[in-house]
Write a protein that holds these residues in place. Structure first.
Motif: not given
Length: 90
Positions: A44-63
């Protein structure tokens, strides 16, 4: 919510983006052939809401660093746009 056979999620630590941040990591199913990670960051920033969802291999998205990076890009877009004067009175 069911993502790639997983029905469980756990909250995870994440750097703050905006005024408030919540983050989750979806637990992979008990399938050794499925090598993936799924992260979701809501902020949340001020009155805006943002959302990010990511899917990937454990190598490409380790954390959660990559989803946090995209959340910061969204927040920067929010910061660089004109703000109505009324927001300064909040």
């Amino acid at each position: 919510m069911c993502i790639a056979g997983s029905s469980e999620s756990e909250t995870t630590a994440a750097p703050t983006v905006g005024d408030e941040t919540r983050a989750w990591r979806f637990s992979p199913p008990d399938d050794p052939t499925l090598n993936q990670n799924v992260y979701r960051v809501d902020f949340r920033f001020l009155n805006g809401i943002g959302s990010v969802t990511m899917i990937g291999t454990s190598d490409a998205l380790p954390n959660i660093n990559e989803p946090i990076s995209y959340a910061r890009k969204i927040q920067n877009k929010m910061l660089n746009k004109a703000a109505p004067a009324e927001l300064r009175n909040l």
